[in-house]
Design a protein around this motif. Structure first.
Motif, short mmCIF file in Angstrom:
data_model
loop_
_atom_site.label_atom_id
_atom_site.label_comp_id
_atom_site.label_asym_id
_atom_site.label_seq_id
_atom_site.Cartn_x
_atom_site.Cartn_y
_atom_site.Cartn_z
N ARG A 102 73.58 -88.57 9.57
CA ARG A 102 73.42 -89.82 10.15
C ARG A 102 72.12 -90.53 10.12
O ARG A 102 71.33 -89.69 10.53
CB ARG A 102 73.76 -89.72 11.77
CG ARG A 102 74.96 -89.20 12.32
CD ARG A 102 76.17 -90.18 12.22
NE ARG A 102 77.36 -89.74 12.56
CZ ARG A 102 77.88 -89.26 14.07
NH1 ARG A 102 77.06 -89.52 14.94
NH2 ARG A 102 79.04 -88.68 14.21
N ASP A 144 80.66 -80.04 14.78
CA ASP A 144 80.29 -79.78 13.42
C ASP A 144 78.68 -80.33 13.65
O ASP A 144 78.20 -81.22 14.28
CB ASP A 144 80.89 -80.82 12.29
CG ASP A 144 82.17 -80.57 12.00
OD1 ASP A 144 82.60 -79.16 12.12
OD2 ASP A 144 82.84 -81.48 11.57
N LEU A 189 76.74 -79.91 6.40
CA LEU A 189 76.51 -80.86 7.59
C LEU A 189 76.63 -82.24 7.28
O LEU A 189 77.02 -82.56 6.51
CB LEU A 189 75.33 -80.57 8.37
CG LEU A 189 74.13 -80.45 7.33
CD1 LEU A 189 73.54 -81.93 7.11
CD2 LEU A 189 72.63 -79.98 8.31
N THR A 190 76.98 -82.96 8.43
CA THR A 190 76.94 -84.47 8.32
C THR A 190 75.73 -85.11 8.77
O THR A 190 74.99 -84.78 9.27
CB THR A 190 78.07 -85.06 9.42
OG1 THR A 190 79.30 -84.32 9.15
CG2 THR A 190 78.15 -86.46 9.47
N LEU A 219 74.77 -88.09 20.24
CA LEU A 219 75.14 -86.92 19.57
C LEU A 219 74.73 -85.73 20.91
O LEU A 219 75.18 -84.55 20.85
CB LEU A 219 74.33 -86.31 18.42
CG LEU A 219 74.59 -87.44 17.41
CD1 LEU A 219 73.39 -86.92 16.30
CD2 LEU A 219 75.77 -87.23 16.87
N VAL A 223 75.45 -81.92 12.70
CA VAL A 223 74.81 -83.25 12.43
C VAL A 223 73.21 -83.47 12.16
O VAL A 223 72.56 -82.86 13.05
CB VAL A 223 75.21 -84.49 13.55
CG1 VAL A 223 74.85 -85.88 13.00
CG2 VAL A 223 76.63 -84.37 13.67
#
Length: 375
Positions: A91, A66, A88-89, A106, A68
């Motif tokens: 962080r 996915d 999206l995720t 990542l 990030v």
């Protein structure tokens, strides 16, 4: 201009699809992934448009995983609200902490990554410091087609930007040129671009007389005089997508030579546009336009490439130039803008944006390419 004030918005699904294509393209190019800092690539892939600063913001696209987005904590709410946010995720990292320690997990320790061209050197060096065995290559070099092929909604925006630029040209033909400074005409072009819906004006080239022989002369304090050729080249962004068009006008009646040079450029531009079709190499568009000018004896006076891509920026890949063997693909959009430049005398350039269709090419500019006479 009439018509809808806003185009259909891009959706989270649109951005998911773009990010997935980018990750797949990275895998096909032998890359571990794609890293994207704030700038046009990030806007294209996510819809998020933060300012590029010393605080690290970085989109990480890895095949099979996915997406990030690494963001400063203070900017996380804006990122979450962006159109691409749900796709999206996030962080986040706080001031005083090491952002590269957040990004490093990542990435693969020995991976080779495509990285957006406008990434700050301090951020690239920070990533290299955290992961010294990683390597990086610019996205323009590794994935030149990343933004090159436009979807239907992007083409709608580019067509609207082209139509707005056409309206600007029709209006500027109505004003007086003689006795006015180039900067006066440039200011009117900028005002007209905004009047017809541009949120950003990128350039307003006004090259009169000998200044027209410099392709990147913008506008100076020279007074435009009767008998001058005047190169006009202007564009910017409307609804996030670019316009760029050039026409050459003449103050009063032109000489036979001026008409002839203008007609050669018009024929060269026609030949370049006619050459556009899927499957041919980009360089073939350049060759088609350049051959007309060379045959007329002005080959050494055509001193730039025939065209450049356009999209969320007014200059981007692909480029129509000798040596560029990328094939044309339906959905590509680029300029076709040959010119002849006679130092100390005058220049001529004619430019349209062209999109590749399933069976040829379609111009996104429709104004006359004949030599216009202005006062």
């Amino acid at each position: 201009m009439s018509g809808p004030s806003r185009p259909v918005p891009f959706t989270a699904d649109d951005y998911r699809a773009r990010m997935a294509r980018a990750a797949d393209a990275a895998a096909g190019a032998g890359l571990a992934g794609v890293l994207v800092a704030p700038g046009p690539d990030l806007v294209h892939l996510t819809g998020y448009q933060p300012v590029n600063t010393e605080r690290l913001t970085l989109l990480v696209l890895t095949p099979g995983q996915d997406p990030v987005l690494v963001v400063p904590t203070l900017e996380a709410p804006d990122a979450a609200e962006a159109v691409g946010g749900p796709a999206l995720t996030l962080r986040d990292w706080t001031d005083g902490k090491d952002p590269y320690a957040v990004a490093a997990p990542l990435l693969r320790d020995r991976g080779k990554y495509g990285i957006s061209d406008n990434t700050w050197a301090m951020h690239l060096l920070g990533l290299q410091g955290a992961l010294p065995d990683t390597s990086y290559v610019s996205l323009t070099e590794a994935l030149p087609m990343l933004r090159a092929v436009k979807d239907a909604r992007e083409l709608e925006r580019l067509a609207a930007a082209g139509a707005a630029a056409d309206a600007v040209y029709e209006e500027i033909l109505k004003v007086r040129f003689s006795g006015r400074a180039e900067t006066d005409i440039a200011a009117e072009l900028a005002d007209l671009l905004k009047r017809f819906g541009h949120s950003q004006v990128d350039f307003t080239v006004v090259g009169s007389g000998p200044n027209g022989a410099n392709p990147h002369h913008e506008a100076g304090d020279r007074t435009i005089e009767p008998g001058d050729m005047v190169v006009l080249d202007f564009g910017g962004l409307k609804h996030g997508y670019g316009s760029d068009t050039s026409r050459t006008v003449h103050v009063g009646e032109p000489t036979a030579e001026e008409r002839r040079v203008h007609d050669i450029v018009r024929q060269a531009q026609e030949a370049g546009c006619a050459a556009v079709r899927p499957g041919i190499a980009c360089q073939e568009v350049d060759r088609a336009a350049r051959a007309v000018i060379a045959e007329a004896g002005y080959g050494e006076r055509f001193i730039h490439r025939t065209g450049h891509g356009i999209g969320v920026t007014t200059h981007e890949p692909p480029y129509m130039i000798e040596g560029e063997e990328l094939p044309l693909v339906p959905g590509m959009c680029f300029s076709v803008e040959p010119g002849i430049y006679l130092p100390g005398r005058f220049g001529v350039r004619i430019e349209d944006i062209v999109t590749v269709t399933e069976d040829g090419g379609r111009r996104l500019n429709a104004t006359s390419r004949e030599l216009a006479i202005v006062e």
